[in-house]
Design a protein around this motif. Structure first.
Motif, PDB file in Angstrom:
ATOM      1  N   THR A   1       0.828  -1.205   0.000  1.00 45.78           N
ATOM      2  CA  THR A   1       0.000   0.000   0.000  1.00 45.78           C
ATOM      3  C   THR A   1       0.857   1.248   0.000  1.00 45.78           C
ATOM      4  O   THR A   1       0.607   2.216  -0.727  1.00 45.78           O
ATOM      5  CB  THR A   1      -0.936   0.008   1.226  1.00 45.78           C
ATOM      6  OG1 THR A   1      -1.744  -1.170   1.188  1.00 45.78           O
ATOM      7  CG2 THR A   1      -1.812   1.235   1.242  1.00 45.78           C
ATOM      8  N   GLY A   2       1.927   1.217   0.827  1.00 42.07           N
ATOM      9  CA  GLY A   2       2.817   2.371   0.903  1.00 42.07           C
ATOM     10  C   GLY A   2       3.544   2.612  -0.405  1.00 42.07           C
ATOM     11  O   GLY A   2       3.747   3.764  -0.823  1.00 42.07           O
TER      12      GLY A   2
ATOM     13  N   LEU B   1       2.413   1.830  -3.450  1.00 43.75           N
ATOM     14  CA  LEU B   1       1.448   2.344  -4.429  1.00 43.75           C
ATOM     15  C   LEU B   1       1.086   3.789  -4.148  1.00 43.75           C
ATOM     16  O   LEU B   1       0.893   4.585  -5.060  1.00 43.75           O
ATOM     17  CB  LEU B   1       0.188   1.468  -4.434  1.00 43.75           C
ATOM     18  CG  LEU B   1       0.360   0.045  -4.981  1.00 43.75           C
ATOM     19  CD1 LEU B   1      -0.905  -0.763  -4.735  1.00 43.75           C
ATOM     20  CD2 LEU B   1       0.686   0.082  -6.477  1.00 43.75           C
ATOM     21  N   LYS B   2       1.014   4.132  -2.856  1.00 41.53           N
ATOM     22  CA  LYS B   2       0.670   5.511  -2.476  1.00 41.53           C
ATOM     23  C   LYS B   2       1.815   6.459  -2.786  1.00 41.53           C
ATOM     24  O   LYS B   2       1.616   7.579  -3.286  1.00 41.53           O
ATOM     25  CB  LYS B   2       0.312   5.565  -0.995  1.00 41.53           C
ATOM     26  CG  LYS B   2      -0.084   6.957  -0.517  1.00 41.53           C
ATOM     27  CD  LYS B   2      -0.410   6.930   0.975  1.00 41.53           C
ATOM     28  CE  LYS B   2      -0.747   8.331   1.482  1.00 41.53           C
ATOM     29  NZ  LYS B   2      -1.020   8.337   2.941  1.00 41.53           N
TER      30      LYS B   2
ATOM     31  N   ALA C   1       3.816   8.025  -6.754  1.00 41.28           N
ATOM     32  CA  ALA C   1       3.798   6.601  -6.456  1.00 41.28           C
ATOM     33  C   ALA C   1       5.140   5.956  -6.784  1.00 41.28           C
ATOM     34  O   ALA C   1       5.775   6.266  -7.793  1.00 41.28           O
ATOM     35  CB  ALA C   1       2.679   5.923  -7.251  1.00 41.28           C
TER      36      ALA C   1
ATOM     37  N   ASN D   1       3.986   2.166 -10.295  1.00 40.61           N
ATOM     38  CA  ASN D   1       2.917   2.609 -11.193  1.00 40.61           C
ATOM     39  C   ASN D   1       2.228   1.367 -11.750  1.00 40.61           C
ATOM     40  O   ASN D   1       2.767   0.670 -12.602  1.00 40.61           O
ATOM     41  CB  ASN D   1       3.502   3.465 -12.330  1.00 40.61           C
ATOM     42  CG  ASN D   1       2.424   4.005 -13.251  1.00 40.61           C
ATOM     43  OD1 ASN D   1       1.249   3.654 -13.140  1.00 40.61           O
ATOM     44  ND2 ASN D   1       2.819   4.877 -14.176  1.00 40.61           N
TER      45      ASN D   1
END
Length: 1023
Positions: free
Chosen positions: A73-74, A76-77, A83, A86
């Motif tokens: 999650t981190g 992708l964020k 990001a 990608n």
């Protein structure tokens, strides 16, 4: 899985072959793909942890660029630059550009670029979707090889049908059918039945570890009614000595010892409670399933109304605590994981006969135990409290063995004691504050005084060259004193040995050693005091002048020995002596150096070193704080006032006001009273439940490189009826204990009955009793093993019933008669065509010497160690301070890891640092030397000789017959008697000149004969 780096491929991969290379290196191991958990755990996560997480994880402080790389999650964020991954263009992800150090992208890691193999792995992973494993991974059973049946040991035993045999007349119970079926298949016959004397000797040693007495033999020979042999077995099973013999077997498996061994060999003062628990459990015929439950989770079991004490359940868990531990480990996490590893390895081999400890660093190479199985079990013991702390020096947990009321009384005293100590600490701190404030304002004065004291110490002139020269006299005005001319003291005067020709002081034997001298001085003046002494080791003494301590390090040098030729002079201090009488005292709390002379030499211009008290008094300083300044200046010669601050010290209390001193004295009295009334609670090494915790897989065994988290649980391949659920608020230890003895568990009953068979017949049905895995031996007769395991469980896990079943078989009562044909077909006697001759264990040999000589002390239980808890004992047998001089059974002698009793080491005692269910039995020359020359044999020979001589109702031939029956369990033949009477005659003639007294000579002759009887193989072997 073998990585590129491990294969030597790192640094030779080209950019065009990165992805292919990542996939290629796995071909030698498991065929992992970049989407698999194994690929992530072995190739991706270690790189992230080692090179990225220090700046980009939740533990980073601060998180650089706001970017977290410790979760998918981190990534992708992303962070300040967007990001990291990608999902629409994985190959163009910023994360990949950064690790490739692409033009225009941030170069990560900034200090040095990743290796090509690492970039290859991360690239393959990202391009495959950057799959991140689930937060909690359930252990997964390894897939069975297609077409190959499950390994025999991992299938629960079924009760087999009894084999059909021809010679049914030989059968005594079902065991014999299995044995005879194998013999008949090879065309072999069992050996004849052993004679009664052989049988009672064998049975008595096997059940109680002691030789039968002549009366016990006579009673058995006289009992001609049916069931006589069964009555012997029942008598021996009811003997307290049975638990001592069979308890010792179990202690091998439990790696019992009375000290820690390893780095810090500290005493386990309370380990004996576990030993006595085991002995009592066997004597009570405690069901073995309950016995196992108590050792693994006794503290979690409900109270047993049949148990003599609920405390047994606590003591039993000492099994988990008894292992060796690295107490001085600097890394507390590693220390804890190593202790857990030792517990898992021991548990696995003890109860299940599996080497699951091998899965700490990688999936088991040979058995179906993945790392997730290991860490599922490790979580259970991570949730168990074995140690009080994990530090350098770590302390194992000991639990009070008292009821609730006694525990509450003890806790109340401890609480009050803490309050009093806290009050005293506060009062002393408050009183010290103004003294420290004043002193910290005069630091420069203190430092100057300290430097003056140091200068005075350095002014001591060495008189050794002059005084050591032949014929040179001391300086004018000096006072030479012979050390042995003291006026008060307790040291001894030696003028023959160490003091031959000169006279020296030696130890008094009671401490402190001291010698006082009265010296008359014409006028007050500084004097230098020199000592002449010899010492082979460091023995510093204190010098007191007129009651004041001058130095505590006098005579502290090593001169090369203790004899007169090692005597040397040393200057010790410059002291101020008053006019008239002065008292000088030498004192030491332990061994004294060999002091020959004292010399006082006038030093009119020398600064006085004296006591710091006098210097402090002269300058108006606090003596305790001046000592602090002195030590600081010695460490840093140019120490400045701004760089030094005084600290609180107990030595400041002498400067407190009288009201404060009175308050402290009152508190000291109250503390002393509470400590005097503090109950000494019996304690046991034991475990308790801690905080329920799951563990993550340590990749390659390194806890700094973590993989997926594992739910607490048991080896999947052994979960034959589905996964056992462990409640979130449970450690899982109780569930584990209960699972171990489940009828669906394929191993525990098999492993236990195999141990008993090995201890009974010399070899297990499975020849590797601690390893039932694929590297262990296959069972000689799996049908027999499964029959024993299933009937054992059906009998309520009764060990005594198992003994009866085995010992009432025709298989057990066979003789050791040799058969040439059988020996050729089955040289190792795996088919049991006869009984193998067995050498006695180390404990049985020593105990037999005591029993036959009539000196055995049958007292049971307790400890022979005379050490305080956690006291350092030794690291080598050469310096072992433990006293083994006892007439108690060998079971009760201390077992000191890394310094075993020499009798044990001579006769193959098991290594107590590891569990061992299969002692070896060697034949080496030192064993014969032991039976000839050891003090144990000499003492037993004297005692047996005294007993025989005291038999006035017997002549020499009768005494020989009596000795034979005691030593060998048989009567002496006429040939034996004739030969030994001739030996007595030769001994008597040989000793006539050296021992003219006939009474003393007779004792010596019979002692020599008895020693010869002990040295015969027949004494230490059983047919």
């Amino acid at each position: 899985m073998r990585t590129a780096r491990a294969l030597g491929l790192a640094g030779v991969l080209t950019a065009g072959s990165l992805v292919g290379a990542c996939l290629q290196v796995t071909a030698l191991g498991q065929a992992d793909t970049p989407t698999s958990t194994a690929f992530f755990e072995n190739r991706v996560r270690p790189v992230l942890i080692e090179r990225c997480f220090s700046c980009h994880s939740a533990a980073s402080n601060p998180v650089k660029a706001g970017l977290l790389l410790d979760t998918r999650t981190g990534m992708l964020k992303g962070g300040g630059k967007g990001a990291a991954i990608n999902s629409a263009d994985l190959d163009g992800s910023l994360f990949l550009k950064a690790i490739r150090h692409a033009e225009g992208a941030p170069k990560m890691p900034p200090d040095s670029k990743l290796k090509d193999a690492e970039i290859a792995a991360l690239t393959a992973w990202v391009k495959a979707g950057a799959k991140w494993p689930e937060e909690v991974a359930k252990p997964v059973a390894p897939a069975n090889t297609p077409g190959k049946p499950k390994y025999w040991a991992f299938i629960p035993p079924g009760k087999p049908a009894l084999p059909t045999v021809k010679a049914t007349w030989w059968i005594q119970n079902p065991i014999d059918r299995f044995v005879l079926a194998k013999l008949e298949a090879k065309g072999l016959k069992p050996a004849p039945v052993a004679d009664r004397r052989t049988l009672i000797r064998r049975t008595t040693f096997d059940l109680i570890g002691l030789p039968p007495t002549p009366k016990e033999i006579a009673d058995f020979l006289a009992d001609t009614k049916p069931g006589a042999y069964a009555r012997v077995i029942d008598r021996l099973l009811a003997s307290p000595a049975y638990g001592e013999k069979w308890g010792r077997h179990w202690l091998d498996v439990a790696r019992y010892a009375d000290s820690n061994g390893v780095d810090e060999n500290l005493v386990f003062t309370n380990a004996w409670r576990y030993r006595d628990y085991v002995v009592n459990a066997f004597n009570q015929n405690k069901p073995i399933d309950r016995f196992i439950h108590e050792q693994v989770a006794g503290d979690l079991l409900l109270s047993d109304p049949k148990a003599p004490s609920d405390m047994d359940r606590i003591i039993a868990t000492g099994y988990l605590s008894l292992g060796p531990k690295m107490l001085a480990e600097d890394d507390p996490v590693k220390q804890e994981m190593d202790i857990i590893d030792e517990q898992i390895d021991t548990l696995g081999k003890t109860f299940l006969g599996i080497t699951i400890g091998c899965a700490r660093c990688h999936d088991h190479k040979f058995d179906p135990f993945p790392q997730t199985d290991y860490y599922a079990l490790a979580g259970i013991f991570k949730s168990t409290k074995t140690m009080m702390n994990f530090k350098n020096m770590a302390e194992w947990q000991e639990i009070p063995l008292v009821d609730k009321a006694a525990r509450e009384r003890s806790e109340a005293i401890e609480k009050s004691l803490k309050e009093k100590k806290d009050a005293r600490t506060k009062a002393a701190r408050d009183a010290s504050a103004p003294i420290l404030k004043e002193a910290n304002g005069r630091v420069a004065v203190y430092l100057e005084a300290a430097r003056s004291a140091i200068a005075a110490e350095k002014s001591i002139a060495s008189l050794t060259p002059m005084l050591g020269s032949e014929g040179m006299a001391p300086p004018a005005g000096s006072i030479l004193i012979e050390a042995e001319d003291f006026v008060r003291g307790n040291v001894l005067k030696d003028r023959n040995g160490f003091g031959k020709g000169i006279g020296v002081l030696v130890n008094a034997g009671t401490y402190p050693n001291r010698a006082e001298y009265d010296i008359n001085i014409p006028s007050a003046m500084p004097y230098q005091i020199d000592l002449r002494y010899a010492s082979g080791d460091t023995r510093p003494c204190a010098i007191y002048v007129n009651g004041a301590l001058i130095t505590s390090s006098a005579a502290g040098k090593v001169t090369g020995g203790f004899n007169p030729d090692a005597q040397k002079w040393f200057g010790e201090a410059i002291i101020l002596l008053k006019a008239g009488n002065n008292t000088i005292k030498l004192e030491r709390e332990s061994y004294f150096p060999h002091v020959d002379k004292l010399l006082l030499t006038p030093k009119p211009s020398a600064p006085v070193t004296g006591t710091l008290n006098s210097i402090a008094s002269e300058k108006g300083l606090n003596a305790a704080l001046l000592q602090q300044a002195l030590e600081a200046v010695k460490k840093t010669a140019d120490l400045g006032a701004k760089d030094f601050t005084f600290e609180e010290s107990g030595a400041l209390e002498s400067a407190f006001e009288s009201s404060v001193k009175s308050r402290l004295a009152l508190l000291d009295g109250e503390i002393k009273g509470l400590e005097k009334n503090r109950p000494v609670l019996p304690r046991a090494m034991a475990v308790s439940d801690g905080k329920p915790t799951n563990l993550k897989v340590s990749l390659r065994g390194n806890y700094l490189t973590l993989g997926a988290e594992c739910s607490r649980g048991f080896p999947v391949v052994l979960e034959t009826t589905g996964r056992t659920v462990i409640e979130p608020n449970h450690s899982g230890r109780l569930e584990f204990a209960q699972w171990l003895t489940s009828k669906q568990n394929p191993l525990t009953a098999r492993v236990f009955v195999n141990r008993v068979w090995r201890w009974r017949f010399g070899r297990g049905i499975v020849g590797s009793p601690d390893n039932f895995g694929t590297l262990g031996e296959r069972p000689d007769d799996q049908q027999l093993l499964d029959y024993l395991a299933t009937t054992f469980m059906e009998s309520g896990w009764s060990l005594k019933d198992l003994h009866r079943q085995m010992m009432l078989s025709a298989t057990y009562i066979m003789s050791s008669t040799f058969n040439q044909k059988a020996a050729q077909l089955d040289p190792e006697n795996r088919l049991h065509w006869r009984t193998d001759r067995r050498r006695l264990d180390a404990e049985e040999i020593r105990d037999s010497l005591l029993a036959v000589s009539g000196t055995l002390d049958p007292t049971m239980g307790g400890s022979l160690l005379k050490f305080s808890d956690r006291q350092y004992v030794t690291s080598t047998a050469n310096s072992d301070p433990v006293n083994y001089k006892s007439a108690r059974r060998s079971l009760y002698l201390p077992v000191i890891r890394s310094a075993l009793y020499d009798v044990y080491t001579a006769f193959d005692f098991g290594d107590p640092t590891v569990m061992n269910g299969d002692r070896s039995s060697t034949t080496v020359a030192p064993q014969a030397l032991f039976m000839m020359n050891s003090m144990e044999v000499l003492d037993a020979s004297k005692a047996l000789a005294d007993r025989l001589i005291a038999r006035t109702d017997l002549d020499d031939s009768g005494r020989i017959s009596s000795a034979f029956e005691s030593c060998y369990g048989r009567m002496a033949s006429s040939k034996d008697i004739d030969r030994l009477q001739a030996v007595l005659t030769r001994f008597d003639a040989a000793y006539t000149s050296a021992t003219p007294d006939p009474v003393a000579r007779k004792k010596r002759v019979w002692q020599s004969l008895c020693k010869s009887l002990f040295g015969v193989n027949e004494f230490i072997y059983v047919d």
